[in-house]
Motif scaffolding. Structure first.
Motif, short mmCIF file in Angstrom:
data_model
loop_
_atom_site.label_atom_id
_atom_site.label_comp_id
_atom_site.label_asym_id
_atom_site.label_seq_id
_atom_site.Cartn_x
_atom_site.Cartn_y
_atom_site.Cartn_z
N ARG A 1 1.42 10.07 40.65
CA ARG A 1 0.93 11.41 40.32
C ARG A 1 -0.57 11.58 40.42
N ARG B 1 12.28 17.07 37.99
CA ARG B 1 10.82 17.06 38.03
C ARG B 1 10.27 17.32 39.44
N SER C 1 12.36 9.69 40.51
CA SER C 1 11.56 10.04 39.33
C SER C 1 10.49 8.99 39.07
N ASP D 1 9.07 20.76 40.10
CA ASP D 1 7.83 21.21 39.46
C ASP D 1 6.68 21.26 40.47
N LEU D 2 6.91 20.69 41.66
CA LEU D 2 5.90 20.71 42.73
C LEU D 2 6.05 22.04 43.48
N THR D 3 5.62 23.12 42.86
CA THR D 3 5.94 24.46 43.33
C THR D 3 5.26 24.89 44.63
N LYS E 1 13.21 27.02 42.15
CA LYS E 1 11.89 27.02 41.53
C LYS E 1 10.76 26.89 42.55
N ARG F 1 -2.38 20.04 46.22
CA ARG F 1 -0.99 20.30 45.84
C ARG F 1 -0.07 19.83 46.96
N ASP G 1 17.80 23.57 41.14
CA ASP G 1 16.39 23.84 40.82
C ASP G 1 15.54 24.12 42.04
#
Length: 132
Positions: free
Chosen positions: A11, A50, A4, A53-55, A77, A32, A74
């Motif tokens: 980022r 988290r 994390s 969240d990097l889809t 996702k 991306r 997750d």
């Protein structure tokens, strides 16, 4: 270092990552992250939600680190996930029955962890799965 902190610290430039003084293997397309290859980087702690969240991710390799906790459900996702490698970590508990939600998954590497329970029936639904 926990993953994390790595995600937060890096980022701004998704393709210029350094972990523990080693360059991480990260591939980006159109800004991306599509590939996150971090084996043997001395990362530890829980795999943070988290990350999922990097889809645009197609490949994640976190093999041979110090991750703890359960299987990260997750992963569902990530609609484009093709390779998910989390072997050789201290992950425990059951593997959730979620694989009908990962139709593009080809490689699932869970070896040398301490998962328990039965193999989820939905692994049979992952028609593209060629390596387990």
């Amino acid at each position: 270092m926990g993953l994390s902190k790595f995600l937060v610290r890096n980022r701004r430039d998704c393709c210029n990552y350094t972990v523990n003084n080693a360059t991480a293997d990260v591939k980006c397309t159109d800004g991306r992250v599509t590939r996150l290859n971090l084996p043997s980087m001395s990362l530890n702690g829980a795999i943070p939600p988290r990350l999922f969240d990097l889809t645009a991710l197609k490949m994640i390799s976190l093999n041979s680190n110090g991750f703890t906790g359960g299987f990260p459900a997750d992963v569902v996702k990530l609609p484009n996930i093709e390779e998910f490698r989390i072997a050789i970590n201290t992950l425990t508990g059951p593997i959730p029955d979620i694989f009908e939600s990962t139709p593009n998954l080809r490689i699932l590497d869970l070896g040398i962890c301490s998962f328990n329970g039965t193999i989820p029936p939905s692994i049979g639904s992952a028609s593209g799965l060629s390596a387990l």
